[in-house]
Design a protein around this motif. Structure first.
Motif, PDB file in Angstrom:
ATOM      1  N   UNK A 144      74.361  51.677  93.885  1.00 25.83           N
ATOM      2  CA  UNK A 144      73.420  50.907  93.056  1.00 25.83           C
ATOM      3  C   UNK A 144      73.023  49.605  93.758  1.00 25.83           C
ATOM      4  N   UNK A 145      73.976  48.980  94.443  1.00 24.05           N
ATOM      5  CA  UNK A 145      73.675  47.742  95.178  1.00 24.05           C
ATOM      6  C   UNK A 145      72.643  48.020  96.271  1.00 24.05           C
ATOM      7  N   UNK A 146      72.835  49.105  97.003  1.00 18.83           N
ATOM      8  CA  UNK A 146      71.882  49.484  98.053  1.00 18.83           C
ATOM      9  C   UNK A 146      70.524  49.809  97.430  1.00 18.83           C
ATOM     10  N   UNK A 147      70.527  50.592  96.351  1.00 20.34           N
ATOM     11  CA  UNK A 147      69.276  50.991  95.713  1.00 20.34           C
ATOM     12  C   UNK A 147      68.487  49.795  95.198  1.00 20.34           C
ATOM     13  N   UNK A 148      69.178  48.812  94.657  1.00 21.95           N
ATOM     14  CA  UNK A 148      68.511  47.620  94.139  1.00 21.95           C
ATOM     15  C   UNK A 148      67.737  46.916  95.247  1.00 21.95           C
ATOM     16  N   UNK A 149      68.324  46.856  96.436  1.00 22.77           N
ATOM     17  CA  UNK A 149      67.634  46.219  97.569  1.00 22.77           C
ATOM     18  C   UNK A 149      66.373  46.983  97.953  1.00 22.77           C
ATOM     19  N   UNK A 168      68.465  57.379  89.324  1.00 27.29           N
ATOM     20  CA  UNK A 168      67.744  58.590  88.945  1.00 27.29           C
ATOM     21  C   UNK A 168      66.532  58.824  89.852  1.00 27.29           C
ATOM     22  N   UNK A 169      65.856  57.769  90.247  1.00 33.47           N
ATOM     23  CA  UNK A 169      64.746  57.921  91.179  1.00 33.47           C
ATOM     24  C   UNK A 169      65.238  58.464  92.524  1.00 33.47           C
ATOM     25  N   UNK A 170      66.372  57.961  92.992  1.00 34.92           N
ATOM     26  CA  UNK A 170      66.902  58.395  94.277  1.00 34.92           C
ATOM     27  C   UNK A 170      67.298  59.865  94.224  1.00 34.92           C
ATOM     28  N   UNK A 171      67.905  60.308  93.142  1.00 29.83           N
ATOM     29  CA  UNK A 171      68.290  61.713  93.005  1.00 29.83           C
ATOM     30  C   UNK A 171      67.033  62.589  92.927  1.00 29.83           C
ATOM     31  N   UNK A 172      66.033  62.129  92.211  1.00 29.91           N
ATOM     32  CA  UNK A 172      64.770  62.871  92.102  1.00 29.91           C
ATOM     33  C   UNK A 172      64.088  62.954  93.457  1.00 29.91           C
ATOM     34  N   UNK A 180      62.976  64.027  79.557  1.00 26.61           N
ATOM     35  CA  UNK A 180      61.921  63.015  79.441  1.00 26.61           C
ATOM     36  C   UNK A 180      62.193  61.841  80.387  1.00 26.61           C
ATOM     37  N   UNK A 181      63.444  61.466  80.526  1.00 26.14           N
ATOM     38  CA  UNK A 181      63.801  60.394  81.447  1.00 26.14           C
ATOM     39  C   UNK A 181      63.578  60.787  82.895  1.00 26.14           C
ATOM     40  N   UNK A 182      63.883  62.045  83.201  1.00 25.66           N
ATOM     41  CA  UNK A 182      63.649  62.535  84.564  1.00 25.66           C
ATOM     42  C   UNK A 182      62.152  62.567  84.842  1.00 25.66           C
ATOM     43  N   UNK A 183      61.373  63.013  83.876  1.00 23.84           N
ATOM     44  CA  UNK A 183      59.911  63.036  84.043  1.00 23.84           C
ATOM     45  C   UNK A 183      59.392  61.617  84.270  1.00 23.84           C
ATOM     46  N   UNK A 184      59.969  60.640  83.575  1.00 23.46           N
ATOM     47  CA  UNK A 184      59.574  59.245  83.782  1.00 23.46           C
ATOM     48  C   UNK A 184      59.901  58.798  85.209  1.00 23.46           C
ATOM     49  N   UNK A 185      61.015  59.274  85.751  1.00 28.39           N
ATOM     50  CA  UNK A 185      61.362  58.948  87.144  1.00 28.39           C
ATOM     51  C   UNK A 185      60.354  59.558  88.101  1.00 28.39           C
ATOM     52  N   UNK A 186      59.961  60.807  87.854  1.00 33.02           N
ATOM     53  CA  UNK A 186      58.937  61.445  88.686  1.00 33.02           C
ATOM     54  C   UNK A 186      57.650  60.623  88.623  1.00 33.02           C
ATOM     55  N   UNK A 187      57.252  60.250  87.408  1.00 29.57           N
ATOM     56  CA  UNK A 187      56.025  59.461  87.239  1.00 29.57           C
ATOM     57  C   UNK A 187      56.103  58.133  87.993  1.00 29.57           C
ATOM     58  N   UNK A 211      58.039  58.140 100.939  1.00 30.90           N
ATOM     59  CA  UNK A 211      59.201  58.646 100.215  1.00 30.90           C
ATOM     60  C   UNK A 211      60.284  59.138 101.164  1.00 30.90           C
ATOM     61  N   UNK A 212      59.874  59.847 102.196  1.00 33.72           N
ATOM     62  CA  UNK A 212      60.843  60.322 103.198  1.00 33.72           C
ATOM     63  C   UNK A 212      61.493  59.140 103.916  1.00 33.72           C
ATOM     64  N   UNK A 213      60.675  58.132 104.241  1.00 28.66           N
ATOM     65  CA  UNK A 213      61.200  56.941 104.924  1.00 28.66           C
ATOM     66  C   UNK A 213      62.220  56.211 104.050  1.00 28.66           C
ATOM     67  N   UNK A 214      61.896  56.058 102.763  1.00 29.98           N
ATOM     68  CA  UNK A 214      62.829  55.394 101.854  1.00 29.98           C
ATOM     69  C   UNK A 214      64.121  56.192 101.743  1.00 29.98           C
ATOM     70  N   UNK A 215      64.008  57.493 101.571  1.00 33.83           N
ATOM     71  CA  UNK A 215      65.193  58.341 101.470  1.00 33.83           C
ATOM     72  C   UNK A 215      66.057  58.219 102.723  1.00 33.83           C
ATOM     73  N   UNK A 216      65.427  58.212 103.900  1.00 35.88           N
ATOM     74  CA  UNK A 216      66.162  58.070 105.155  1.00 35.88           C
ATOM     75  C   UNK A 216      66.834  56.706 105.265  1.00 35.88           C
ATOM     76  N   UNK A 217      66.138  55.657 104.852  1.00 44.33           N
ATOM     77  CA  UNK A 217      66.700  54.303 104.932  1.00 44.33           C
ATOM     78  C   UNK A 217      67.915  54.167 104.018  1.00 44.33           C
TER      79      UNK A 217
END
Length: 147
Positions: A25-30, A36-40, A69-76, A97-103
């Protein structure tokens, strides 16, 4: 510091999960991303090709035991950020998206290497087998509770 070993149970597994999750979560916040967005995003990036929106939502819902519905909101939100793109009902990761996932993967990979350093491979293999069995059983219990 290592405390006295405790038998694996819901509490010890949960403590390990939440400790690792807090690091993630600390990494994701940065990176201005949620768990949920990262998993999606991961589901989209590792797919063999574009995923149908319904399939993507279904898979992430199953992974996280989350509300569709929450997952759909993450996709959106990922679509709005330009990290995913839609071609009709088909969803694909963008280069951003690929760059963010790799980082995120690179950053968490370095941290994970430090966390797992020095743990014998056979211990990690045993833990993996035990956790897979626990997950299987918990999924079966959840299915029985919700059917």
């Amino acid at each position: 510091m290592t405390s006295t070993p405790q038998p694996a149970n819901g509490r010890t597994i949960g403590l390990a999960h939440y400790a690792g999750r807090a690091v993630l979560e600390h990494v994701l916040t940065r990176h201005d991303a949620t768990f949920q967005q990262q998993i999606t995003l991961r589901r989209a990036v590792v797919a063999d090709g574009p995923l149908d929106l319904g399939t993507l939502v279904e898979r992430v819902t199953a992974d996280l035991k989350a509300d569709p519905a929450g997952v759909r909101a993450s996709v959106d939100s990922l679509l709005a950020k330009g990290l995913l793109s839609a071609d009709g009902p088909l969803i694909s990761p963008t280069d951003a998206g690929r760059d963010l996932f790799a980082a995120i993967g690179a950053e968490t990979g370095e941290i994970s290497a430090r966390i797992y350093a020095g743990i014998p491979a056979e211990d990690l293999a045993t833990a993996g087998r035990v956790l897979a069995r626990i997950t299987e059983r918990a999924d079966a219990e959840l299915a029985a509770l919700t059917s």
